[in-house]
Each structure stands twice: as structure tokens, then as C-alpha cells.
Design an enzyme around this catalytic site. Sequence first.
Site, PDB file in Angstrom:
ATOM      1  N   LYS A 195      10.518 -26.108  -6.443  1.00  0.00           N
ATOM      2  CA  LYS A 195      10.115 -25.141  -7.459  1.00  0.00           C
ATOM      3  C   LYS A 195       8.694 -25.478  -7.887  1.00  0.00           C
ATOM      4  O   LYS A 195       8.421 -26.565  -8.394  1.00  0.00           O
ATOM      5  CB  LYS A 195      11.058 -25.199  -8.655  1.00  0.00           C
ATOM      6  N   LYS A 248      11.036 -21.687  -4.427  1.00  0.00           N
ATOM      7  CA  LYS A 248      10.664 -20.736  -5.469  1.00  0.00           C
ATOM      8  C   LYS A 248       9.240 -20.972  -5.919  1.00  0.00           C
ATOM      9  O   LYS A 248       8.891 -22.115  -6.193  1.00  0.00           O
ATOM     10  CB  LYS A 248      11.622 -20.921  -6.651  1.00  0.00           C
TER      11      LYS A 248
HETATM   12  C1  PBG Z   1      13.720 -21.802 -15.899  1.00  0.00           C
HETATM   13  C2  PBG Z   1      13.392 -20.784 -14.904  1.00  0.00           C
HETATM   14  C3  PBG Z   1      12.181 -20.082 -14.718  1.00  0.00           C
HETATM   15  C4  PBG Z   1      12.430 -19.144 -13.725  1.00  0.00           C
HETATM   16  C5  PBG Z   1      13.748 -19.307 -13.333  1.00  0.00           C
HETATM   17  N1  PBG Z   1      14.318 -20.347 -14.046  1.00  0.00           N
HETATM   18  C6  PBG Z   1      10.893 -20.096 -15.428  1.00  0.00           C
HETATM   19  C7  PBG Z   1       9.998 -21.234 -15.480  1.00  0.00           C
HETATM   20  O1  PBG Z   1      10.153 -22.243 -14.798  1.00  0.00           O
HETATM   21  O2  PBG Z   1       9.086 -21.099 -16.291  1.00  0.00           O
HETATM   22  C8  PBG Z   1      11.411 -18.149 -13.229  1.00  0.00           C
HETATM   23  C9  PBG Z   1      11.955 -16.972 -12.569  1.00  0.00           C
HETATM   24  C10 PBG Z   1      11.025 -15.842 -12.408  1.00  0.00           C
HETATM   25  O3  PBG Z   1       9.801 -15.899 -12.645  1.00  0.00           O
HETATM   26  O4  PBG Z   1      11.538 -14.809 -12.008  1.00  0.00           O
HETATM   27  N2  PBG Z   1      13.117 -23.016 -15.770  1.00  0.00           N
END
Ligand code: PBG
Length: 327
Positions: A195, A248
Site C-alpha cells: 500500500k 494499492k
Molecule cells: C485506510 C484506507 C484508505 C483507503 C483504503 N483504506 C485511505 C488512506 O490510507 O488514507 C483508500 C482507498 C481509496 O482511496 O479509495 N487506511
Amino acid sequence: MTFPTTRMRRLRATPALRAMTRETALEPADLVAPLFVAHGDTARRPIASMPGHAQLSVAETVREAKTLAAMGVGGVILFGIPKSKDATGSEAYAEDGVVPRALRAIKESVPELLLWADVCLCEYTDHGHCGVVVDGRVDNDRTLPLLARAAVTYARAGADLIAPSDMMDGRVGRIRGALDEAGLTDTPIVAYSAKYASAFYGPFREAAESAPQFGDRRGYQMDPANGDEALREVALDLDEGADMVMVKPALPYLDVIRRVKDRFGVPVAAYNVSGEYSMIRAAAERGWLDGDRAALEVLTAIRRAGADVILTYHAKEVAPLLGGEER
Ligand code: PBG
């Protein structure tokens, strides 16, 4: 053999030939639709930066889940907007929090739909970070028990898959241990392993009201410049018991999806995030491109790169377009 014996255009000549030789299939069952569940009775609060999406009440979330299941969409992943936030994100693991309530309600009325529960503290902490903050820094080890508690709460409420997105080290192992101890040995974990600290989460932070109140997430999410590091993250999460791993965002990281698939051969999910959705919708609203075709092309490319499952805000709009005529 070269031209004129070989003519690559022969197999592209008709829709039937193209359908028969197409290498990548995209089906509604491969898609997981993110939903934002909010406290209170307001059925829908539109999200300005994500046209077509809204914060939903629990009742409206159930209705939306039914619609998606009827379209053949494989699952939904829930994000909660709690009534109140605090330093340790208590509503993330409260049994009567919005997400557990929605999980129980959906499970009861749409049992065939796979329920994914995102596990993270950022929507529930008053500072907006994904863990407990100590001396201005997100404390990894103090965050782990809270994440494990949230995971058990969601699984007990009916979540079919637990998806930790916090990027703390060691959380997969901790969550696996906690689930097993609670007798939830058959609940799979989908780890958000690779991520990245991405600008493409912008609209999500409006949707989930989870923008960090100070600093940013670069101290725990990955540097977009790194690919080898993603493979280490995946290897560690698999060792800790992850059943599926995630990359992601998706579109800027297709190379990472491919490397993960080739190296590990495990089920791979990719998250086509909020900003990827909004940029297509924004361009389509202006008539700059055909939004449906662009969404289908992007999702097909993510599958072609090696993703088995795609989390996408396009799920509802593209599901009816799949399996029919080519566009
Ligand atoms: C929580 C999380 C996030 C997303 C999914 N779970 C946001 C972040 O890390 O700020 C982002 C998903 C998206 O942008 O569609 N940590």
C-alpha cells in the site's frame, strides 16, 4: 513466418473472433464494491469528489448491497464513518459501531454476498492516523492489539474476509492469532501488503473523513518509487498467514501487481482507488472521454496485469456492461 503469410489482423476481424481469442476475462464476480457506512438516519450524503457515491445509513447500505448482489458483484468492502472519534479509534472495535451493525444487517438479508471488512483506525481516530500516536509518531506495537480487536469484532459480526489496510508491521500475524484464538480459524485475511503513500487517496479521505490532521502517512505507507520493497512486504505478510495479498493503488502500480503474481502465485487483489475513479468520472463529465469504456479498459488492464480481484468504485456502473457486446 512473417507477412504476408502471417496477418495479425485475421483474428481481429469480427466480434466473434475477438471474443474467442480474448486473453483476459472480467466478470462482476471479480469485483468488490467499497461502501461508506455512516452513523445516523440520513439515507445518503453524497460525496462531492466521487460522483455516484455517498455515505450511506445502515439501512441504505443493506439496500445497496442487495442491488450489487443482484448484479452479480462478488463482494462489498465496508468503511465506517463513526459518530465520534477519539485518540485510540474506539469505534473501530466497538461491537455496536457502524461497521459491525452494517455487517450483521447485510449478512442477514444478502447472505450470498461476500463481506470484506477493512481494518484500520484512520476513520476512527481524532488525529486521522492509522494507529495510536505517541510523541507525534504512529506507534506500531501499541496499534497491533487494537487492530486485532477490530478484526475479531468484524469477523464475529459476519465479515467473510478481514482486510487490514493500516500498514503496521506484524499486524497480519497478530490478527491471525487473535482470529484463531476466537475460534475464527476459517476467516481469511486479505493483507493490503503493498500500500503506497498515494495522492490518489484524496477523494476517499473526503468520503471517509479520514485525512490526517498533522503530517502525512509516509512513515508507514510505501514510497511510490519502490518495487522490490513491495515483494518483501508480500513475502512477510504471507509468512504471517495472509491468504490473499493486495496492491494499492492499482493503475500506477501494474508492474507491482505483475511481479507479485509471478513471484508468489497467490491470489492477488488490486485496489482501483478513489482518485483513479474520480479522474475518469471528472473527464467523462466534461465529455473528454467515454467513462464506461475507460473504466472497462482500466479494469481489464488490472486483471491482465495479474489481479484476480479488483476493489473498485466502478463496480455498479460496469457490472451491467460485462459479458455482453463489446463496447
Ligand atoms: C485506510 C484506507 C484508505 C483507503 C483504503 N483504506 C485511505 C488512506 O490510507 O488514507 C483508500 C482507498 C481509496 O482511496 O479509495 N487506511
